[in-house]
Scaffold this motif. Structure first.
Motif, PDB file in Angstrom:
ATOM      1  N   ILE A 189       0.938  -0.911  -0.103  1.00 10.85           N
ATOM      2  CA  ILE A 189      -0.318  -0.156  -0.386  1.00 10.85           C
ATOM      3  C   ILE A 189       1.003   1.486   0.187  1.00 10.85           C
ATOM      4  CG2 ILE A 189      -2.094   1.611   1.535  1.00 10.85           C
ATOM      5  CD1 ILE A 189      -2.992  -1.748   0.151  1.00 10.85           C
ATOM      6  N   ASP A 190       1.823   1.026   0.523  1.00 11.20           N
ATOM      7  CA  ASP A 190       2.545   2.482   1.149  1.00 11.20           C
ATOM      8  C   ASP A 190       3.938   2.437   1.747  1.00 11.20           C
ATOM      9  OD1 ASP A 190       3.102   5.517   1.278  1.00 11.20           O
ATOM     10  OD2 ASP A 190       2.548   5.051   2.884  1.00 11.20           O
ATOM     11  N   ILE A 191       5.341   3.405   1.108  1.00 10.74           N
ATOM     12  CA  ILE A 191       6.311   2.748   2.097  1.00 10.74           C
ATOM     13  C   ILE A 191       6.883   4.211   2.295  1.00 10.74           C
ATOM     14  CG2 ILE A 191       8.879   2.594   2.101  1.00 10.74           C
ATOM     15  CD1 ILE A 191       8.106   0.611  -0.661  1.00 10.74           C
ATOM     16  N   ASP A 192       7.035   4.541   3.744  1.00 12.20           N
ATOM     17  CA  ASP A 192       7.316   5.615   4.374  1.00 12.20           C
ATOM     18  C   ASP A 192       8.363   5.503   5.113  1.00 12.20           C
ATOM     19  OD1 ASP A 192       6.670   7.897   5.312  1.00 12.20           O
ATOM     20  OD2 ASP A 192       6.701   7.384   7.622  1.00 12.20           O
ATOM     21  N   TYR A 193       8.864   6.658   4.389  1.00 15.57           N
ATOM     22  CA  TYR A 193      10.969   6.659   4.800  1.00 15.57           C
ATOM     23  C   TYR A 193      10.568   7.725   6.093  1.00 15.57           C
ATOM     24  CZ  TYR A 193      11.140   4.052   0.397  1.00 15.57           C
ATOM     25  OH  TYR A 193      11.662   2.915  -0.859  1.00 15.57           O
ATOM     26  N   GLN A 194      11.544   7.883   6.742  1.00 11.90           N
ATOM     27  CA  GLN A 194      11.990   8.684   8.403  1.00 11.90           C
ATOM     28  C   GLN A 194      13.783   8.099   8.397  1.00 11.90           C
ATOM     29  OE1 GLN A 194       9.887  10.585   9.544  1.00 11.90           O
ATOM     30  NE2 GLN A 194       8.117  10.137   8.143  1.00 11.90           N
ATOM     31  N   GLN A 195      13.992   9.168   9.060  1.00  4.43           N
ATOM     32  CA  GLN A 195      15.308   9.645   9.212  1.00  4.43           C
ATOM     33  C   GLN A 195      15.584  10.212  10.754  1.00  4.43           C
ATOM     34  OE1 GLN A 195      18.029  12.159   6.796  1.00  4.43           O
ATOM     35  NE2 GLN A 195      19.543  12.138   8.575  1.00  4.43           N
ATOM     36  N   TYR A 196      15.970   9.539  11.431  1.00  4.85           N
ATOM     37  CA  TYR A 196      16.320   9.879  12.381  1.00  4.85           C
ATOM     38  C   TYR A 196      17.655  10.110  13.127  1.00  4.85           C
ATOM     39  CZ  TYR A 196      11.572   8.049  13.325  1.00  4.85           C
ATOM     40  OH  TYR A 196      10.047   8.735  12.764  1.00  4.85           O
ATOM     41  N   GLY A 197      18.340  11.177  12.948  1.00  4.46           N
ATOM     42  CA  GLY A 197      19.598  10.846  12.847  1.00  4.46           C
ATOM     43  C   GLY A 197      20.776  10.906  11.813  1.00  4.46           C
ATOM     44  N   SER A 198      21.233   9.770  12.700  1.00  2.63           N
ATOM     45  CA  SER A 198      21.977   8.354  11.023  1.00  2.63           C
ATOM     46  C   SER A 198      21.196   7.654  10.493  1.00  2.63           C
ATOM     47  CB  SER A 198      23.602   8.432  11.784  1.00  2.63           C
ATOM     48  OG  SER A 198      22.936   7.894  12.650  1.00  2.63           O
ATOM     49  N   MET A 199      20.027   7.323  11.432  1.00  4.69           N
ATOM     50  CA  MET A 199      19.204   5.996  11.404  1.00  4.69           C
ATOM     51  C   MET A 199      17.776   6.098   9.894  1.00  4.69           C
ATOM     52  SD  MET A 199      17.404   3.578  14.411  1.00  4.69           S
ATOM     53  CE  MET A 199      16.148   4.834  14.609  1.00  4.69           C
ATOM     54  N   TYR A 200      18.088   5.017   9.463  1.00  4.93           N
ATOM     55  CA  TYR A 200      17.034   5.615   8.354  1.00  4.93           C
ATOM     56  C   TYR A 200      16.234   4.246   8.243  1.00  4.93           C
ATOM     57  CZ  TYR A 200      20.371   8.344   6.709  1.00  4.93           C
ATOM     58  OH  TYR A 200      21.540  10.050   6.096  1.00  4.93           O
ATOM     59  N   THR A 201      14.580   4.328   8.278  1.00  4.64           N
ATOM     60  CA  THR A 201      13.637   3.267   8.720  1.00  4.64           C
ATOM     61  C   THR A 201      12.435   3.621   7.769  1.00  4.64           C
ATOM     62  OG1 THR A 201      12.191   4.879  10.045  1.00  4.64           O
ATOM     63  CG2 THR A 201      14.066   4.032  11.869  1.00  4.64           C
ATOM     64  N   ALA A 202      12.539   2.509   7.038  1.00  3.60           N
ATOM     65  CA  ALA A 202      11.104   2.652   6.316  1.00  3.60           C
ATOM     66  C   ALA A 202       9.451   1.576   6.548  1.00  3.60           C
ATOM     67  CB  ALA A 202      12.335   1.828   5.190  1.00  3.60           C
ATOM     68  N   THR A 203       9.180   2.530   6.607  1.00  2.18           N
ATOM     69  CA  THR A 203       7.800   1.390   7.185  1.00  2.18           C
ATOM     70  C   THR A 203       6.779   1.280   6.260  1.00  2.18           C
ATOM     71  OG1 THR A 203       7.489   2.338   9.516  1.00  2.18           O
ATOM     72  CG2 THR A 203       5.733   1.725   8.540  1.00  2.18           C
ATOM     73  N   VAL A 204       7.153  -0.708   5.484  1.00  2.96           N
ATOM     74  CA  VAL A 204       6.065  -0.369   4.576  1.00  2.96           C
ATOM     75  C   VAL A 204       4.657  -1.214   5.103  1.00  2.96           C
ATOM     76  CG1 VAL A 204       5.991  -2.487   2.951  1.00  2.96           C
ATOM     77  CG2 VAL A 204       8.153  -1.738   3.651  1.00  2.96           C
ATOM     78  N   THR A 205       4.092  -0.591   4.088  1.00  2.00           N
ATOM     79  CA  THR A 205       2.578  -0.758   5.070  1.00  2.00           C
ATOM     80  C   THR A 205       1.926  -1.649   3.933  1.00  2.00           C
ATOM     81  OG1 THR A 205       1.988   1.320   5.863  1.00  2.00           O
ATOM     82  CG2 THR A 205      -0.020   0.172   5.169  1.00  2.00           C
ATOM     83  N   TYR A 206       1.107  -2.473   4.123  1.00  2.00           N
ATOM     84  CA  TYR A 206       0.618  -3.901   3.143  1.00  2.00           C
ATOM     85  C   TYR A 206      -0.392  -4.726   3.405  1.00  2.00           C
ATOM     86  CZ  TYR A 206       2.740  -7.532   6.002  1.00  2.00           C
ATOM     87  OH  TYR A 206       3.118  -8.523   6.816  1.00  2.00           O
ATOM     88  N   GLU A 207      -0.985  -4.996   2.083  1.00  2.34           N
ATOM     89  CA  GLU A 207      -2.408  -5.587   2.390  1.00  2.34           C
ATOM     90  C   GLU A 207      -1.453  -7.945   2.703  1.00  2.34           C
ATOM     91  OE1 GLU A 207      -6.128  -6.411   3.382  1.00  2.34           O
ATOM     92  OE2 GLU A 207      -5.688  -4.466   3.559  1.00  2.34           O
ATOM     93  N   GLU A 208      -2.126  -7.798   3.119  1.00  2.00           N
ATOM     94  CA  GLU A 208      -1.714 -10.052   3.760  1.00  2.00           C
ATOM     95  C   GLU A 208      -2.708 -10.288   3.219  1.00  2.00           C
ATOM     96  OE1 GLU A 208      -0.160 -12.613   7.441  1.00  2.00           O
ATOM     97  OE2 GLU A 208      -1.803 -11.612   7.448  1.00  2.00           O
ATOM     98  N   ARG A 209      -2.026 -11.944   2.103  1.00  2.00           N
ATOM     99  CA  ARG A 209      -3.091 -12.501   1.321  1.00  2.00           C
ATOM    100  C   ARG A 209      -3.603 -13.316   2.838  1.00  2.00           C
ATOM    101  NH1 ARG A 209      -1.753 -13.198  -3.837  1.00  2.00           N
ATOM    102  NH2 ARG A 209       0.614 -12.735  -4.416  1.00  2.00           N
ATOM    103  N   LYS A 210      -4.903 -13.776   2.364  1.00  2.00           N
ATOM    104  CA  LYS A 210      -5.974 -14.297   3.415  1.00  2.00           C
ATOM    105  C   LYS A 210      -5.534 -16.499   3.061  1.00  2.00           C
ATOM    106  CE  LYS A 210      -7.717 -10.592   4.923  1.00  2.00           C
ATOM    107  NZ  LYS A 210      -9.686  -9.931   5.681  1.00  2.00           N
TER     108      LYS A 210
END
Length: 55
Positions: free
Chosen positions: A34-55
């Motif tokens: 659905i979405d990939i949200d990127y963030q930076q916290y000082g020297s740490m980089y994160t990406a939160t992947v939002t997805y729909e799971e198969r059932k």
């Protein structure tokens, strides 16, 4: 919807590779990214992947 956060403690250049690897490893469980949200916290980089799971 589910979320997973991937962390890169280096310079952030490998974050896309980490995301792509995670998606490939879990493609049977993922119906749609659905979405990939990127963030930076000082020297740490994160990406939160939002997805729909198969059932």
């Amino acid at each position: 919807m589910k979320h997973v956060t991937i962390v890169d403690n280096t310079d952030g250049n490998t974050l896309n590779d980490l995301i792509n690897n995670w998606i490939e490893e879990h493609e049977e469980e993922i119906l749609e990214v659905i979405d990939i949200d990127y963030q930076q916290y000082g020297s740490m980089y994160t990406a939160t992947v939002t997805y729909e799971e198969r059932k």
